[in-house]
Design a protein around this motif. Structure first.
Motif, PDB file in Angstrom:
ATOM      1  N   GLY A 227       7.499  17.482 -19.442  1.00 43.96           N
ATOM      2  CA  GLY A 227       7.647  18.920 -19.549  1.00 43.96           C
ATOM      3  C   GLY A 227       7.734  19.336 -21.007  1.00 43.96           C
ATOM      4  O   GLY A 227       7.388  18.578 -21.918  1.00 43.96           O
ATOM      5  N   ARG A 228       8.233  20.563 -21.209  1.00 41.18           N
ATOM      6  CA  ARG A 228       8.289  21.133 -22.550  1.00 41.18           C
ATOM      7  C   ARG A 228       9.525  22.010 -22.692  1.00 41.18           C
ATOM      8  O   ARG A 228       9.969  22.636 -21.723  1.00 41.18           O
ATOM      9  N   VAL A 229      10.061  22.036 -23.901  1.00 37.09           N
ATOM     10  CA  VAL A 229      11.107  23.003 -24.234  1.00 37.09           C
ATOM     11  C   VAL A 229      10.394  24.305 -24.606  1.00 37.09           C
ATOM     12  O   VAL A 229       9.915  24.469 -25.728  1.00 37.09           O
ATOM     13  N   ALA A 230      10.302  25.225 -23.652  1.00 37.05           N
ATOM     14  CA  ALA A 230       9.550  26.457 -23.884  1.00 37.05           C
ATOM     15  C   ALA A 230      10.334  27.466 -24.717  1.00 37.05           C
ATOM     16  O   ALA A 230       9.740  28.305 -25.404  1.00 37.05           O
ATOM     17  N   ALA A 231      11.663  27.409 -24.653  1.00 36.79           N
ATOM     18  CA  ALA A 231      12.507  28.271 -25.487  1.00 36.79           C
ATOM     19  C   ALA A 231      13.751  27.487 -25.867  1.00 36.79           C
ATOM     20  O   ALA A 231      14.332  26.778 -25.043  1.00 36.79           O
ATOM     21  N   TRP A 232      14.154  27.630 -27.109  1.00 34.48           N
ATOM     22  CA  TRP A 232      15.313  26.883 -27.643  1.00 34.48           C
ATOM     23  C   TRP A 232      16.132  27.847 -28.483  1.00 34.48           C
ATOM     24  O   TRP A 232      15.762  28.189 -29.605  1.00 34.48           O
ATOM     25  N   GLU A 233      17.239  28.337 -27.902  1.00 36.60           N
ATOM     26  CA  GLU A 233      18.067  29.344 -28.556  1.00 36.60           C
ATOM     27  C   GLU A 233      19.533  28.916 -28.524  1.00 36.60           C
ATOM     28  O   GLU A 233      20.343  29.451 -27.767  1.00 36.60           O
ATOM     29  N   PRO A 234      19.884  27.880 -29.299  1.00 30.10           N
ATOM     30  CA  PRO A 234      21.265  27.382 -29.284  1.00 30.10           C
ATOM     31  C   PRO A 234      22.246  28.415 -29.819  1.00 30.10           C
ATOM     32  O   PRO A 234      21.907  29.162 -30.739  1.00 30.10           O
ATOM     33  N   PRO A 235      23.462  28.490 -29.248  1.00 34.29           N
ATOM     34  CA  PRO A 235      23.938  27.674 -28.132  1.00 34.29           C
ATOM     35  C   PRO A 235      23.985  28.440 -26.808  1.00 34.29           C
ATOM     36  O   PRO A 235      24.899  28.222 -26.010  1.00 34.29           O
ATOM     37  N   HIS A 236      22.997  29.294 -26.564  1.00 34.46           N
ATOM     38  CA  HIS A 236      23.103  30.187 -25.405  1.00 34.46           C
ATOM     39  C   HIS A 236      21.977  30.075 -24.380  1.00 34.46           C
ATOM     40  O   HIS A 236      22.197  30.391 -23.220  1.00 34.46           O
ATOM     41  N   ARG A 237      20.772  29.649 -24.781  1.00 39.40           N
ATOM     42  CA  ARG A 237      19.659  29.684 -23.831  1.00 39.40           C
ATOM     43  C   ARG A 237      18.656  28.591 -24.135  1.00 39.40           C
ATOM     44  O   ARG A 237      18.275  28.383 -25.299  1.00 39.40           O
ATOM     45  N   VAL A 238      18.218  27.892 -23.073  1.00 37.50           N
ATOM     46  CA  VAL A 238      17.135  26.930 -23.177  1.00 37.50           C
ATOM     47  C   VAL A 238      16.272  27.064 -21.927  1.00 37.50           C
ATOM     48  O   VAL A 238      16.784  27.293 -20.825  1.00 37.50           O
ATOM     49  N   LEU A 239      14.953  26.953 -22.115  1.00 43.62           N
ATOM     50  CA  LEU A 239      14.002  27.090 -21.015  1.00 43.62           C
ATOM     51  C   LEU A 239      13.072  25.889 -21.018  1.00 43.62           C
ATOM     52  O   LEU A 239      12.461  25.569 -22.049  1.00 43.62           O
ATOM     53  N   PHE A 240      12.960  25.236 -19.875  1.00 40.05           N
ATOM     54  CA  PHE A 240      12.046  24.110 -19.714  1.00 40.05           C
ATOM     55  C   PHE A 240      10.914  24.513 -18.774  1.00 40.05           C
ATOM     56  O   PHE A 240      11.141  25.172 -17.754  1.00 40.05           O
ATOM     57  N   ASP A 241       9.685  24.087 -19.125  1.00 37.84           N
ATOM     58  CA  ASP A 241       8.568  24.275 -18.204  1.00 37.84           C
ATOM     59  C   ASP A 241       7.669  23.053 -18.268  1.00 37.84           C
ATOM     60  O   ASP A 241       8.012  22.041 -18.897  1.00 37.84           O
ATOM     61  N   GLY A 242       6.502  23.157 -17.618  1.00 34.27           N
ATOM     62  CA  GLY A 242       5.606  22.004 -17.561  1.00 34.27           C
ATOM     63  C   GLY A 242       4.701  21.853 -18.754  1.00 34.27           C
ATOM     64  O   GLY A 242       3.978  20.858 -18.860  1.00 34.27           O
ATOM     65  N   GLY A 243       4.691  22.827 -19.649  1.00 35.40           N
ATOM     66  CA  GLY A 243       3.838  22.768 -20.827  1.00 35.40           C
ATOM     67  C   GLY A 243       2.922  23.967 -20.901  1.00 35.40           C
ATOM     68  O   GLY A 243       2.791  24.748 -19.955  1.00 35.40           O
ATOM     69  N   GLU A 244       2.280  24.118 -22.033  1.00 36.84           N
ATOM     70  CA  GLU A 244       1.384  25.244 -22.278  1.00 36.84           C
ATOM     71  C   GLU A 244       0.266  25.276 -21.229  1.00 36.84           C
ATOM     72  O   GLU A 244      -0.485  24.306 -21.053  1.00 36.84           O
ATOM     73  N   GLY A 245       0.163  26.390 -20.503  1.00 36.16           N
ATOM     74  CA  GLY A 245      -0.893  26.557 -19.511  1.00 36.16           C
ATOM     75  C   GLY A 245      -0.700  25.771 -18.237  1.00 36.16           C
ATOM     76  O   GLY A 245      -1.609  25.730 -17.396  1.00 36.16           O
ATOM     77  N   VAL A 246       0.453  25.149 -18.046  1.00 37.66           N
ATOM     78  CA  VAL A 246       0.708  24.343 -16.848  1.00 37.66           C
ATOM     79  C   VAL A 246       1.495  25.169 -15.836  1.00 37.66           C
ATOM     80  O   VAL A 246       2.598  25.638 -16.133  1.00 37.66           O
ATOM     81  N   ASP A 247       0.923  25.356 -14.652  1.00 41.45           N
ATOM     82  CA  ASP A 247       1.653  26.032 -13.585  1.00 41.45           C
ATOM     83  C   ASP A 247       2.737  25.114 -13.043  1.00 41.45           C
ATOM     84  O   ASP A 247       2.644  23.893 -13.123  1.00 41.45           O
ATOM     85  N   GLY A 248       3.735  25.708 -12.454  1.00 43.11           N
ATOM     86  CA  GLY A 248       4.783  24.907 -11.847  1.00 43.11           C
ATOM     87  C   GLY A 248       6.154  25.506 -12.078  1.00 43.11           C
ATOM     88  O   GLY A 248       6.299  26.678 -12.460  1.00 43.11           O
ATOM     89  N   LEU A 249       7.166  24.706 -11.863  1.00 43.88           N
ATOM     90  CA  LEU A 249       8.533  25.191 -11.929  1.00 43.88           C
ATOM     91  C   LEU A 249       8.994  25.395 -13.367  1.00 43.88           C
ATOM     92  O   LEU A 249       8.608  24.652 -14.276  1.00 43.88           O
ATOM     93  N   THR A 250       9.846  26.387 -13.540  1.00 46.43           N
ATOM     94  CA  THR A 250      10.526  26.616 -14.807  1.00 46.43           C
ATOM     95  C   THR A 250      12.029  26.594 -14.569  1.00 46.43           C
ATOM     96  O   THR A 250      12.501  26.948 -13.481  1.00 46.43           O
TER      97      THR A 250
END
Length: 259
Positions: free
Chosen positions: A62-85
């Protein structure tokens, strides 16, 4: 994939300051201590891998789509990859607690894993709370053996607890010790129970947490003995006992049913 509006939104209040909770939720050693083993590049766009088992196909990139320490992190499958976030947010409070919230999106209309993931996330978020309450700042090594049986969840639970020689529904505060032969040592205090689930604060084979479960997997039952063990002794025990638990669970498998 079109947005179906089908999401999982859950939250849990945990003990700890925002920096400590951030490390538990957003870093590889932190997530590995209460969920499944992770490796994470701690930056926006960084690579992330989740390991759901020893097999190559169980390594989910997967990928760290957003990294905003220390309050928010978003993981997804990668650039252009459909699926769960998976979006995690942390809201700190004045009493050395934080609210950790999960927004899990990307499910299809008839996604068969949706209901099971709701129950699974409730268990893992409870384990996050235990990690921060009892082992904050430490890293666990996990042993996560699981089998899939063609029986009902109740039947799976009866097979598991019967084989281990334990009550199907012990009382909170009870001392639980596995009594089965040829299985790894497991002992601790019952801290929560639910239908077909026991949560333990473990002291043998090392300090940590453990979950015994029998869950509906949609056409089969997932039976698990999941351990999160701390310290050098915990790491050694996890490496030693994981294959022993896998072998023991395989031996308990019910006979295949006739079509």
């Amino acid at each position: 994939m079109a947005d179906t509006g089908r999401v999982i939104d859950l939250s849990v209040e945990v003990i700890g300051d925002v920096e400590t909770v951030w490390r538990a939720v957003a870093t590889g050693p932190g997530i590995s201590s209460w969920y499944v083993p992770h490796t994470i590049e701690e930056k926006a766009g960084g690579a992330a891998t989740a390991s759901f088992g020893p097999e190559p196909e169980m390594q989910i990139a997967g990928r760290v789509a957003a990294w905003e320490p220390p309050h928010r992190v978003l993981f997804d499958g990668g650039e252009g990859v459909d699926g769960l976030t998976f979006e995690w947010t942390i809201e700190p409070h004045d009493d050395n607690t934080c609210t950790v919230s999960l927004h899990n999106a990307g499910f299809g209309v008839d996604d068969p894993q949706y209901e099971a993931m709701i129950d699974g996330w409730k268990l893992f978020m409870a384990n996050l709370g235990l990690h921060l309450e009892h082992f904050a700042g430490q890293a666990a090594t996990s042993a996560l053996p699981m089998v899939m049986w063609p029986v009902s969840p109740d039947e799976g639970w009866a097979i598991l607890t019967g084989g281990l020689g334990i009550d199907e529904m012990p009382e909170v505060g009870d001392r639980l010790e596995v009594a089965a032969d040829d299985v790894a040592k497991l002992a601790g205090t019952v801290i929560d129970t639910a239908p077909r689930r026991i949560t333990l604060l473990v002291d043998e084979p090392a300090p940590g947490t453990a979950f015994l479960t029998s869950e509906d997997g949609g056409g089969f039952t997932m039976v698990s003995v999941w351990l999160y063990l701390y310290g050098p002794d915990g790491a050694a025990a996890a490496e030693r006992d994981d294959p022993r638990w896998r072998a023991w669970l395989a031996e308990q498998a019910p006979p295949a049913q006739s079509p």
